[in-house]
Motif scaffolding. Structure first.
Motif, mmCIF file in Angstrom:
data_model
loop_
_atom_site.group_PDB
_atom_site.id
_atom_site.type_symbol
_atom_site.label_atom_id
_atom_site.label_comp_id
_atom_site.label_asym_id
_atom_site.label_seq_id
_atom_site.Cartn_x
_atom_site.Cartn_y
_atom_site.Cartn_z
ATOM 1 N N THR A 59 70.473 83.686 -47.566
ATOM 2 C CA THR A 59 71.811 84.055 -48.022
ATOM 3 C C THR A 59 71.961 85.571 -48.093
ATOM 4 N N CYS A 89 77.849 80.299 -49.067
ATOM 5 C CA CYS A 89 77.161 80.259 -47.792
ATOM 6 C C CYS A 89 76.869 78.816 -47.371
ATOM 7 N N THR A 93 79.302 78.864 -44.348
ATOM 8 C CA THR A 93 78.496 79.291 -43.196
ATOM 9 C C THR A 93 77.145 78.570 -43.212
#
Length: 527
Positions: A59, A89, A93
């Motif tokens: 991260t 995250c 993502t």
């Protein structure tokens, strides 16, 4: 009066001498076969510390990944860290955690098939997974799907990325399931690590796994970094690079940049990865493993400092802090990771990582169960509240070397489709890598292309357009006779809207290469 002064100085000298002796041997080391007892609670805490560290490091470093190649992130460059970064995250993502979900692929096979799972099961699970891959992993996936199984799938003549970082970033599971048993860890890595790597690329994972294994029984970072290196053959470039970092730290323990400069000066030459040859980009396991231990050594046990330094070394600057944070997390255990760095990790600890059926908490449970089995297999015992581990003194694994006797000597831009290549490609050397890709709108299309060297068919390749099954490079070969060669290609199944694109030629030789160009479109001499 004089005698009292002399006596005080004498005793002061003795105390100084004693302190030096004790400080140089402060780590209580274990002999081979020594039974080490730790509580089950501590074992679980260390395992969770390792997995959580992977998540935290990924991260933190993800926004910087490969943005700083051949240069460091200077101190004035801020790196974001907020309390909700981990959950953000994970949810927004999730591909940032490739380090984690690659590990979990192997962990899930162990969970499903047990410790005796054959290497082909790991290879096929890895090759048929839905996530995208790069470098050694993707070359290995292509090989496996075409029937080239490990260890040949990772061997450098079949995989020009064999020295890359791939197994280094996905070997954490091996150390976390072999507490105090570093040689057992190396055995696990022998089969699985050779799926995608060889030589220094394989050593990256062996070394990382070894540091994790030792982190269960030692809490001295310097000792762990140095002791784990014994599992690596001393004649390898990988060993020499790690040893250079260790010596830099001993000489100047307060300036990590000195170690970084030493690595760049002496070890940053990338011989293999076609993306990194003659470029500042470096995904070589040797360099990036060095950045891991620079963080560990100069971080001095400080969690934030360790992660930050490994990130600021640059290159693969999410994978390296992830590894460093995982190893340090295993040393200190999850409970002692500072709350600042844990952030909101607990809020996502039951969410499965993308492409897996495993969450952080489940990964810890699986790893704990595997560790108990490995402890028993290693001659240890499991009691109600404790485990007894039979400690293993590190033994060197076998010596391997990629690109032995050859080196890249030139790189030439091609930037033509196969239909535009009216003249043959001429080069001089013993090896060549033709970079490029298939492109178009039909992602199910597989190009059939033949490669001829000096008029002889070398290979008929099946080249998918699909990102997950593509071949990283179009063609490569490293066993040509010395001298001048002519390469030609035939596209057997051309399809409208699709193209076979050649971008670069990387030439290998054991001497300087001169491209000859009497009838070639490459109208320059490259030395």
């Amino acid at each position: 009066m004089i005698n009292k002064i002399v006596m005080r100085r004498f005793f002061a000298f003795v105390l100084l001498l004693v302190s030096i002796i004790f400080s140089s041997s402060a780590v209580a080391t274990y002999r081979d076969g020594k039974y080490i007892k730790i509580s089950k609670e501590k074992l679980r805490d260390k395992i969770k510390g390792g997995w959580a560290g992977k998540v935290i490091g990924c991260t933190y470093g993800y926004p910087t990944e490969f943005r700083y190649c051949g240069t460091m992130l200077q101190d004035y460059i801020p790196i974001r860290w907020e309390k909700d970064d981990i959950s953000r995250c994970v949810k927004k993502t999730p591909h940032a955690f490739d380090d984690v979900y690659m590990n979990l692929t192997f962990l899930e096979v162990f969970d499903r098939l047990g410790l005796e799972a054959p290497v082909d099961s790991f290879a096929l699970s890895f090759a048929n997974a839905q996530y995208g891959l790069c470098h050694a992993n993707q070359a290995a996936r292509y090989n496996i799907l075409k029937g080239i199984m490990p260890p040949m799938s990772g061997y450098w003549k079949n995989n020009p990325h064999a020295d890359d970082i791939d197994y280094q970033i996905e070997a954490d599971y091996a150390g976390l399931m072999t507490p105090g048993m570093i040689n057992s860890c190396a055995i696990v890595s022998d089969s699985i690590g050779h799926i995608m790597n060889y030589g220094d690329g394989w050593y990256g994972g062996v070394y990382v796994g070894g540091m994790y294994s030792l982190a269960f029984v030692y809490d001295d970072v310097e000792y762990i970094v140095k002791e784990a290196l014994k599992v690596i053959p001393s004649q390898s470039k990988f060993y020499k690079c790690m040893d250079a970092v260790i010596k830099c730290h001993k000489k100047n323990p307060n300036d990590w940049k000195q170690a970084w400069y030493a690595v760049e000066r002496d070890f940053s030459t990338d011989l293999g990865c076609p993306d990194g040859v003659f470029k500042p980009y470096n995904i070589d396991a040797t360099v990036n493993s060095a950045y891991v231990i620079i963080g560990l050594l100069y971080g001095k046990g400080d969690y934030g400092k360790t992660i930050d330094i490994s990130t600021r070394c640059g290159q693969d600057s999410d994978c390296n802090p992830s590894t460093a944070a995982g190893i340090l997390g295993t040393i200190i255990g999850y409970d002692k990771i500072p709350e600042y760095w844990k952030g909101d990790i607990e809020s996502v600890s039951d969410i499965n990582f993308i492409f897996t059926s495993t969450s952080l908490n489940k990964a810890c449970d699986i790893t704990y169960d595997l560790a108990l089995k490995m402890i028993e297999r290693g001659g240890g015992s499991i009691e109600e509240k404790d485990v007894s581990i039979v400690y293993q003194v590190p033994k060197s694994v076998k010596f391997e070397e990629c690109f032995e006797g050859i080196r890249p000597t030139s790189i030439v831009s091609i930037n033509k489709t196969i239909l535009q290549m009216e003249q043959p490609i001429c080069f001089e050397g013993t090896g060549a890598v033709f970079r490029g890709r298939i492109s178009g709108m039909d992602h199910d299309y597989i190009a059939e292309v033949e490669c001829y060297i000096d008029g002889k068919l070398i290979e008929k390749a099946l080249l998918p357009d699909l990102y997950t099954t593509r071949r990283p490079e179009l063609f490569w070969f490293f066993d040509l006779n010395p001298g001048k060669h002519i390469a030609t290609f035939k596209w057997l199944n051309p399809q409208e809207g699709m193209s076979v694109n050649f971008t670069e030629l990387v030439v290998y030789d054991n001497s300087e290469v001169r491209l000859f160009c009497e009838k070639c479109f490459l109208m320059s001499t490259i030395l």
